[in-house]
Design an enzyme around this catalytic site. Structure first.
Site: not given
Length: 75
Positions: A2-3, A10-13, A40, A47
Site C-alpha cells: 500500500f502506498v 512518485k515511483g514508490f509503488g 480499483n 499494475y
C-alpha cells in the site's frame, strides 16, 4: 502493499513491485501474484502498466471468524 495517497505518483509503488520481482527472480519463482479489488481502476491500470495480467477466472476465497473457528475445530 500500500502506498499512501499523498505519496502516489512518485515511483514508490513501482519500486516496491520491482523489488518484489527481484526477490522472485532471485529465488527462482516463475511468478508472483496479488489481489486487487475490481473497482480499483487506478490500481488495475498501474499494475497493467507494469506488465501484470488480470486473471479473469480466479476469485479470492476466505474463511474467517466463527466459520474459521468451526472449520479449525473439526477433526
Amino acid at each position: 502493499m500500500f502506498v499512501e495517497p499523498a505519496a502516489r505518483g512518485k515511483g514508490f509503488g513501482k519500486a516496491l513491485v520491482a523489488h518484489l520481482a527481484q526477490i522472485a527472480v532471485a529465488r527462482g519463482c516463475g511468478r508472483f501474484e496479488w489481489a486487487v479489488l475490481d473497482w480499483n481502476q487506478s490500481a488495475i491500470d498501474f499494475y497493467r502498466s507494469l506488465g501484470a495480467e488480470l486473471l479473469p477466472d480466479w476469485r479470492i476465497v476466505r474463511v474467517s471468524g466463527e466459520a474459521l473457528g468451526r472449520l479449525g475445530a473439526r477433526e
